[in-house]
Motif scaffolding. Structure first.
Motif, PDB file in Angstrom:
ATOM      1  N   VAL A   1      55.724  36.002  72.385  1.00  0.00           N
ATOM      2  CA  VAL A   1      55.547  35.125  71.226  1.00  0.00           C
ATOM      3  C   VAL A   1      54.170  34.459  71.211  1.00  0.00           C
ATOM      4  CG1 VAL A   1      57.976  34.668  70.842  1.00  0.00           C
ATOM      5  CG2 VAL A   1      56.716  33.269  72.480  1.00  0.00           C
ATOM      6  N   ARG A   2      53.388  34.673  72.273  1.00  0.00           N
ATOM      7  CA  ARG A   2      52.082  34.014  72.318  1.00  0.00           C
ATOM      8  C   ARG A   2      51.014  34.745  71.513  1.00  0.00           C
ATOM      9  NH1 ARG A   2      51.274  31.601  78.333  1.00  0.00           N
ATOM     10  NH2 ARG A   2      53.213  30.429  78.323  1.00  0.00           N
ATOM     11  N   TYR A   3      51.300  35.993  71.137  1.00  0.00           N
ATOM     12  CA  TYR A   3      50.282  36.766  70.441  1.00  0.00           C
ATOM     13  C   TYR A   3      50.588  36.796  68.948  1.00  0.00           C
ATOM     14  CZ  TYR A   3      49.008  37.854  75.143  1.00  0.00           C
ATOM     15  OH  TYR A   3      48.622  37.717  76.438  1.00  0.00           O
ATOM     16  N   PRO A   4      49.542  36.909  68.131  1.00  0.00           N
ATOM     17  CA  PRO A   4      49.773  36.918  66.685  1.00  0.00           C
ATOM     18  C   PRO A   4      50.710  38.056  66.296  1.00  0.00           C
ATOM     19  CG  PRO A   4      47.418  36.898  67.185  1.00  0.00           C
ATOM     20  CD  PRO A   4      48.112  37.063  68.481  1.00  0.00           C
ATOM     21  N   ARG A   5      51.449  37.839  65.231  1.00  0.00           N
ATOM     22  CA  ARG A   5      52.347  38.880  64.751  1.00  0.00           C
ATOM     23  C   ARG A   5      51.576  40.146  64.438  1.00  0.00           C
ATOM     24  NH1 ARG A   5      57.509  36.970  61.867  1.00  0.00           N
ATOM     25  NH2 ARG A   5      57.891  35.133  63.102  1.00  0.00           N
ATOM     26  N   GLY A   6      52.178  41.276  64.749  1.00  0.00           N
ATOM     27  CA  GLY A   6      51.519  42.531  64.442  1.00  0.00           C
ATOM     28  C   GLY A   6      50.697  43.072  65.599  1.00  0.00           C
ATOM     29  N   THR A   7      50.489  42.256  66.650  1.00  0.00           N
ATOM     30  CA  THR A   7      49.792  42.763  67.827  1.00  0.00           C
ATOM     31  C   THR A   7      50.664  43.827  68.485  1.00  0.00           C
ATOM     32  OG1 THR A   7      49.068  40.497  68.165  1.00  0.00           O
ATOM     33  CG2 THR A   7      48.566  42.045  69.925  1.00  0.00           C
ATOM     34  N   LYS A   8      50.040  44.956  68.790  1.00  0.00           N
ATOM     35  CA  LYS A   8      50.813  46.015  69.443  1.00  0.00           C
ATOM     36  C   LYS A   8      50.846  45.721  70.934  1.00  0.00           C
ATOM     37  CE  LYS A   8      51.124  48.606  65.678  1.00  0.00           C
ATOM     38  NZ  LYS A   8      52.382  48.546  64.938  1.00  0.00           N
ATOM     39  N   ILE A   9      52.053  45.536  71.455  1.00  0.00           N
ATOM     40  CA  ILE A   9      52.188  45.113  72.834  1.00  0.00           C
ATOM     41  C   ILE A   9      53.113  46.062  73.595  1.00  0.00           C
ATOM     42  CG2 ILE A   9      52.869  43.197  74.353  1.00  0.00           C
ATOM     43  CD1 ILE A   9      52.506  41.308  72.025  1.00  0.00           C
ATOM     44  N   ALA A  10      52.706  46.383  74.819  1.00  0.00           N
ATOM     45  CA  ALA A  10      53.638  47.068  75.710  1.00  0.00           C
ATOM     46  C   ALA A  10      54.094  46.032  76.720  1.00  0.00           C
ATOM     47  CB  ALA A  10      52.952  48.231  76.412  1.00  0.00           C
ATOM     48  N   VAL A  11      55.378  45.982  76.967  1.00  0.00           N
ATOM     49  CA  VAL A  11      55.878  44.962  77.870  1.00  0.00           C
ATOM     50  C   VAL A  11      56.775  45.602  78.930  1.00  0.00           C
ATOM     51  CG1 VAL A  11      57.746  44.399  76.239  1.00  0.00           C
ATOM     52  CG2 VAL A  11      57.109  42.733  77.985  1.00  0.00           C
ATOM     53  N   ALA A  12      56.521  45.175  80.190  1.00  0.00           N
ATOM     54  CA  ALA A  12      57.343  45.681  81.289  1.00  0.00           C
ATOM     55  C   ALA A  12      58.550  44.778  81.423  1.00  0.00           C
ATOM     56  CB  ALA A  12      56.534  45.690  82.584  1.00  0.00           C
ATOM     57  N   VAL A  13      59.743  45.327  81.263  1.00  0.00           N
ATOM     58  CA  VAL A  13      60.941  44.499  81.322  1.00  0.00           C
ATOM     59  C   VAL A  13      61.957  45.030  82.322  1.00  0.00           C
ATOM     60  CG1 VAL A  13      60.786  43.577  78.984  1.00  0.00           C
ATOM     61  CG2 VAL A  13      61.973  45.732  79.367  1.00  0.00           C
ATOM     62  N   LYS A  14      62.593  44.087  82.984  1.00  0.00           N
ATOM     63  CA  LYS A  14      63.726  44.422  83.831  1.00  0.00           C
ATOM     64  C   LYS A  14      64.984  44.225  82.989  1.00  0.00           C
ATOM     65  CE  LYS A  14      62.288  41.359  86.980  1.00  0.00           C
ATOM     66  NZ  LYS A  14      61.736  40.691  85.887  1.00  0.00           N
TER      67      LYS A  14
ATOM     68  N   LYS B   1      61.008  37.156  65.808  1.00  0.00           N
ATOM     69  CA  LYS B   1      59.765  36.651  66.386  1.00  0.00           C
ATOM     70  C   LYS B   1      58.829  37.819  66.677  1.00  0.00           C
ATOM     71  CE  LYS B   1      59.058  32.836  67.110  1.00  0.00           C
ATOM     72  NZ  LYS B   1      58.559  31.847  66.119  1.00  0.00           N
ATOM     73  N   VAL B   2      59.383  38.949  66.986  1.00  0.00           N
ATOM     74  CA  VAL B   2      58.577  40.154  67.186  1.00  0.00           C
ATOM     75  C   VAL B   2      59.252  41.298  66.443  1.00  0.00           C
ATOM     76  CG1 VAL B   2      57.520  39.617  69.415  1.00  0.00           C
ATOM     77  CG2 VAL B   2      59.808  40.593  69.357  1.00  0.00           C
ATOM     78  N   LYS B   3      58.463  42.319  66.168  1.00  0.00           N
ATOM     79  CA  LYS B   3      59.026  43.474  65.468  1.00  0.00           C
ATOM     80  C   LYS B   3      59.189  44.618  66.450  1.00  0.00           C
ATOM     81  CE  LYS B   3      57.932  43.012  60.639  1.00  0.00           C
ATOM     82  NZ  LYS B   3      56.690  42.790  59.921  1.00  0.00           N
ATOM     83  N   ARG B   4      60.280  45.351  66.290  1.00  0.00           N
ATOM     84  CA  ARG B   4      60.547  46.465  67.192  1.00  0.00           C
ATOM     85  C   ARG B   4      59.402  47.471  67.172  1.00  0.00           C
ATOM     86  NH1 ARG B   4      60.760  49.265  70.577  1.00  0.00           N
ATOM     87  NH2 ARG B   4      62.362  50.669  71.394  1.00  0.00           N
ATOM     88  N   GLU B   5      58.846  47.714  65.973  1.00  0.00           N
ATOM     89  CA  GLU B   5      57.821  48.761  65.884  1.00  0.00           C
ATOM     90  C   GLU B   5      56.486  48.338  66.505  1.00  0.00           C
ATOM     91  OE1 GLU B   5      59.648  47.552  63.456  1.00  0.00           O
ATOM     92  OE2 GLU B   5      58.500  47.091  61.645  1.00  0.00           O
ATOM     93  N   ASP B   6      56.315  47.027  66.777  1.00  0.00           N
ATOM     94  CA  ASP B   6      55.083  46.586  67.419  1.00  0.00           C
ATOM     95  C   ASP B   6      55.161  46.685  68.938  1.00  0.00           C
ATOM     96  OD1 ASP B   6      53.938  45.997  65.030  1.00  0.00           O
ATOM     97  OD2 ASP B   6      54.559  43.896  65.038  1.00  0.00           O
ATOM     98  N   LEU B   7      56.330  47.008  69.448  1.00  0.00           N
ATOM     99  CA  LEU B   7      56.532  46.951  70.896  1.00  0.00           C
ATOM    100  C   LEU B   7      56.695  48.333  71.511  1.00  0.00           C
ATOM    101  CD1 LEU B   7      59.173  44.090  71.136  1.00  0.00           C
ATOM    102  CD2 LEU B   7      56.701  43.905  71.415  1.00  0.00           C
ATOM    103  N   VAL B   8      56.147  48.458  72.707  1.00  0.00           N
ATOM    104  CA  VAL B   8      56.504  49.591  73.551  1.00  0.00           C
ATOM    105  C   VAL B   8      57.178  48.961  74.760  1.00  0.00           C
ATOM    106  CG1 VAL B   8      55.687  51.528  74.919  1.00  0.00           C
ATOM    107  CG2 VAL B   8      54.548  50.957  72.767  1.00  0.00           C
ATOM    108  N   ILE B   9      58.441  49.259  74.948  1.00  0.00           N
ATOM    109  CA  ILE B   9      59.189  48.604  76.019  1.00  0.00           C
ATOM    110  C   ILE B   9      59.252  49.524  77.233  1.00  0.00           C
ATOM    111  CG2 ILE B   9      61.353  47.461  76.619  1.00  0.00           C
ATOM    112  CD1 ILE B   9      61.788  47.098  73.574  1.00  0.00           C
TER     113      ILE B   9
END
Lengths: 288, 138
Positions: free
Chosen positions: A69-82, A97-105
């Motif tokens: 949530v710290r990055y502006p909306r629309g930022t393409k982010i990859a996030v490492a998740v457990k 708060k974030v869009k599924r299409e902006d994320l690489v999980i």
């Protein structure tokens, strides 16, 4: 046999490098070196050369969904998740708060994570007890097959059986230690309000300095704000410098929400958070 | 002197508050321990109101709203029902006596029910005694 931490680290690096080089994401949220092996830090890789700094070991407990949530909306982010962290991502998607299409999980199946402070293994006594991420694009390693050590809400039984006065005394003892560093709030992936209700002065809900009344107000309201949203990662309790078992209260509220509204937080992006939703046939019994 | 509890009533403008009005105009007798605050809808109630009321010395909190399905805003009380159910569970797990917080659906035509609920709730709080757990010492 579960994939070793070293193997996961290698996979995480390869995957992150691939994503950053292709330009499909502008940053990768992962873990980096801290001052020693036991204290890795959240790390943001912004270009392919940063990738070498990524580490992953059994002490990488932090919930990286917190930083989405710290990055502006629309930022393409990859996030490492457990496991639990992926539920946080789902919950953030539910809350738009974030869009599924902006994320690489980048999902990490884990078992045997350790609390950096105590060295104890983290299991379903303090967290949701899942091993595999619920939602991911890439799974870094093999799925872990296993049952939680205990059912995630079992730990509550002793507290629920307590006499109400004893329970009050127990929570007073815990909350009185609170130094209001707000580490719980900072560590929590679902705590993104700006300003937080406790920082408001009109109306002023409670004192900002540590004192019993304000501590009670802060914690109880925070539990309420996280009702039906807490994904039980246990990060608040691990972040707490005075070891308040916040996870107990969160588990209790999550359990009640699950029983009353029939849905657990962060399990499907199709759901709506329980408290911004209703069913006409909700029973009045829940108010008794 | 016998214990006279302070009870905060939070009543929805369209049903419970009007119901209280009806109880008044029909000259029904009920205890004076209830202090009523009018809100436009039961879903207007921030759960922190309830925590704060207990901290400021309320011995009990009674929330009144329209019957589910009758909300002036169609769905307000359906949200409130879920929210206040959680509030109740939180108060209970923190160690407060569960009987100190109550939610009732009272429609504008139920002046009788309003008087009954207030009488019964006041009696219940009298039996529980003064609320000391949340109260801030001043």
């Amino acid at each position: 046999m579960a994939t070793s931490f070293k193997q996961i680290e290698e996979k995480l690096k390869t995957e992150a490098a691939k994503l950053l080089e292709s330009g499909s994401v502008s940053l990768v949220l992962a873990y980096g070196k801290g001052y020693d092996e036991k204290h890795p830090m959240p790390y943001v890789a912004k270009c392919a050369s940063d990738v070498a700094n990524i580490v992953f070991n059994e002490f990488c407990t932090y919930n990286m969904a917190r930083y989405l949530v710290r990055y502006p909306r629309g930022t393409k982010i990859a996030v490492a998740v457990k496991a639990a962290d992926s539920r946080a991502v789902i919950q953030l998607i539910q809350e738009e708060k974030v869009k599924r299409e902006d994320l690489v999980i980048l999902g990490i199946p884990v078992s045997g994570m350790k609390n950096p402070k105590t060295g104890e293994t983290i299991d379903s006594k303090t967290t949701c007890g899942l091993y595999n991420p619920v939602l991911y694009d890439v799974l870094l390693g093999e799925e872990v097959h296993g049952q939680p050590v205990v059912s995630p809400y079992d730990v509550l039984a002793g507290y629920e059986a307590m006499d109400k006065d004893a329970r009050w005394a127990f929570w007073q003892k815990e909350f009185d230690r609170c130094i209001r560093c707000y580490a719980c709030r900072k560590a929590c992936p679902m705590c993104y309000c700006d300003p937080c209700f406790i920082d408001q002065t009109k109306p002023k809900w409670g004192d900002k300095s540590p004192e019993p009344a304000g501590n009670l107000m802060y914690h109880l309201t925070r539990f309420h704000h996280l009702a039906g949203r807490c994904i039980d990662c246990g990060e608040c309790s691990r972040a707490c410098p005075v070891d308040i078992p916040l996870y107990l209260f969160h588990k209790k509220v999550a359990k009640e929400c699950e029983e009353m509204f029939g849905q657990a937080a962060g399990m499907s992006i199709e759901d709506k958070p329980a408290l911004v939703n209703f069913r006409v046939d909700d029973s009045d019994k829940i108010l008794e | 002197m016998s214990f006279e509890p302070k009870i905060l009533g939070i009543a929805c403008n369209w049903c419970t508050y009007t119901g209280a009005d009806l109880a008044g105009t029909t000259r029904l007798q009920y205890p004076q321990n209830l202090r009523v605050v009018r809100v436009m809808c039961s879903s207007r109630i921030n759960p922190s109101f309830i925590f704060r009321a207990f901290q400021l010395g309320a011995d009990g909190v009674l929330v009144g709203g329209c019957h589910p399905g009758d909300c002036h805003y169609n769905t307000g009380n359906l949200y409130a029902r879920r929210r206040l159910a959680v509030t109740k569970k939180i108060l209970e797990f923190s160690g407060l006596e569960p009987g100190r917080f109550r939610v009732e659906w009272i429609s504008a035509s139920e002046g009788n029910k309003f008087a009954e609920v207030v009488t019964e709730f006041t009696e219940q709080i009298k039996n529980l005694g003064p609320q000391t757990k949340f109260k801030i010492e001043q």
